[in-house]
Design a protein around this motif. Structure first.
Motif, PDB file in Angstrom:
ATOM      1  N   ASN A   3       3.376 -36.535 -36.486  1.00 51.61           N
ATOM      2  CA  ASN A   3       2.350 -35.590 -36.926  1.00 51.61           C
ATOM      3  C   ASN A   3       1.713 -34.966 -35.701  1.00 51.61           C
ATOM      4  O   ASN A   3       1.502 -35.634 -34.687  1.00 51.61           O
ATOM      5  CB  ASN A   3       1.279 -36.300 -37.751  1.00 51.61           C
ATOM      6  CG  ASN A   3       1.839 -36.848 -39.028  1.00 51.61           C
ATOM      7  OD1 ASN A   3       2.273 -36.104 -39.887  1.00 51.61           O
ATOM      8  ND2 ASN A   3       1.867 -38.165 -39.149  1.00 51.61           N
ATOM      9  N   TYR A  30      -4.933 -41.599 -38.911  1.00 47.05           N
ATOM     10  CA  TYR A  30      -3.959 -42.675 -39.052  1.00 47.05           C
ATOM     11  C   TYR A  30      -4.729 -43.977 -39.199  1.00 47.05           C
ATOM     12  O   TYR A  30      -5.697 -44.210 -38.483  1.00 47.05           O
ATOM     13  CB  TYR A  30      -3.057 -42.752 -37.814  1.00 47.05           C
ATOM     14  CG  TYR A  30      -2.132 -43.948 -37.808  1.00 47.05           C
ATOM     15  CD1 TYR A  30      -0.914 -43.914 -38.473  1.00 47.05           C
ATOM     16  CD2 TYR A  30      -2.489 -45.119 -37.147  1.00 47.05           C
ATOM     17  CE1 TYR A  30      -0.069 -45.013 -38.474  1.00 47.05           C
ATOM     18  CE2 TYR A  30      -1.643 -46.225 -37.140  1.00 47.05           C
ATOM     19  CZ  TYR A  30      -0.440 -46.169 -37.804  1.00 47.05           C
ATOM     20  OH  TYR A  30       0.382 -47.259 -37.808  1.00 47.05           O
ATOM     21  N   ASP A  32      -3.730 -48.249 -40.043  1.00 50.86           N
ATOM     22  CA  ASP A  32      -2.760 -49.252 -40.433  1.00 50.86           C
ATOM     23  C   ASP A  32      -3.065 -50.549 -39.696  1.00 50.86           C
ATOM     24  O   ASP A  32      -3.312 -50.543 -38.486  1.00 50.86           O
ATOM     25  CB  ASP A  32      -1.340 -48.801 -40.087  1.00 50.86           C
ATOM     26  CG  ASP A  32      -0.279 -49.750 -40.605  1.00 50.86           C
ATOM     27  OD1 ASP A  32      -0.434 -50.291 -41.715  1.00 50.86           O
ATOM     28  OD2 ASP A  32       0.708 -49.964 -39.878  1.00 50.86           O
ATOM     29  N   LYS A  36      -7.276 -47.686 -36.345  1.00 50.96           N
ATOM     30  CA  LYS A  36      -7.569 -46.371 -36.895  1.00 50.96           C
ATOM     31  C   LYS A  36      -7.606 -45.357 -35.760  1.00 50.96           C
ATOM     32  O   LYS A  36      -8.189 -45.617 -34.715  1.00 50.96           O
ATOM     33  CB  LYS A  36      -8.906 -46.406 -37.642  1.00 50.96           C
ATOM     34  CG  LYS A  36      -9.219 -45.124 -38.353  1.00 50.96           C
ATOM     35  CD  LYS A  36     -10.336 -45.160 -39.380  1.00 50.96           C
ATOM     36  CE  LYS A  36     -11.517 -46.015 -39.087  1.00 50.96           C
ATOM     37  NZ  LYS A  36     -12.631 -45.795 -40.010  1.00 50.96           N
ATOM     38  N   HIS A  37      -6.978 -44.193 -35.979  1.00 53.29           N
ATOM     39  CA  HIS A  37      -6.980 -43.096 -35.019  1.00 53.29           C
ATOM     40  C   HIS A  37      -7.657 -41.911 -35.690  1.00 53.29           C
ATOM     41  O   HIS A  37      -7.426 -41.661 -36.872  1.00 53.29           O
ATOM     42  CB  HIS A  37      -5.561 -42.665 -34.664  1.00 53.29           C
ATOM     43  CG  HIS A  37      -4.701 -43.749 -34.099  1.00 53.29           C
ATOM     44  ND1 HIS A  37      -3.773 -43.501 -33.136  1.00 53.29           N
ATOM     45  CD2 HIS A  37      -4.606 -45.075 -34.364  1.00 53.29           C
ATOM     46  CE1 HIS A  37      -3.135 -44.609 -32.815  1.00 53.29           C
ATOM     47  NE2 HIS A  37      -3.628 -45.587 -33.565  1.00 53.29           N
TER      48      HIS A  37
END
Length: 105
Positions: A3, A30, A32, A36-37
């Motif tokens: 992405n 993002y 997971d 977290k980003h």
């Protein structure tokens, strides 16, 4: 999957931050497994109770970041900031700031 995002123009939404004295906006790009980003933006004011291991790159604006360890740093565009696990930070934003973040919770 790959992405691509422009962190300066990506759409942000208002965040509910009762520990902040000014508006905060963010987006998670993002998430997971406890990581977290995303992008975070805050208006001038004091933003408390940020906790956890975090790596950020300051895109725009200026702030003073104070850690619960007593360390204080001034940050601005281009700065890379790494916050150790367990450290709680207070961001005193002097000029509207935008940063890219990676948080490990």
């Amino acid at each position: 999957m790959i992405n691509r995002y422009d962190p300066l123009t990506v759409d942000l939404t208002e965040a509910d931050r009762p520990a902040s004295t000014a508006p905060v906006r963010s987006v998670s790009l993002y998430a997971d497994g406890g990581q977290k980003h995303g992008v975070w933006e805050a208006e001038p004011g004091v933003h408390r109770e940020y906790q956890g291991q975090e790596t950020v790159v300051i895109l725009t604006g200026r702030a003073t970041v104070e850690g619960s360890s007593g360390i204080t740093v001034d940050v601005g565009p281009g700065d890379l900031v790494i916050v150790d696990p367990g450290e709680k930070t207070t961001w005193t934003v002097h000029e509207k700031i935008r940063k890219v973040f990676i948080v490990n919770q």
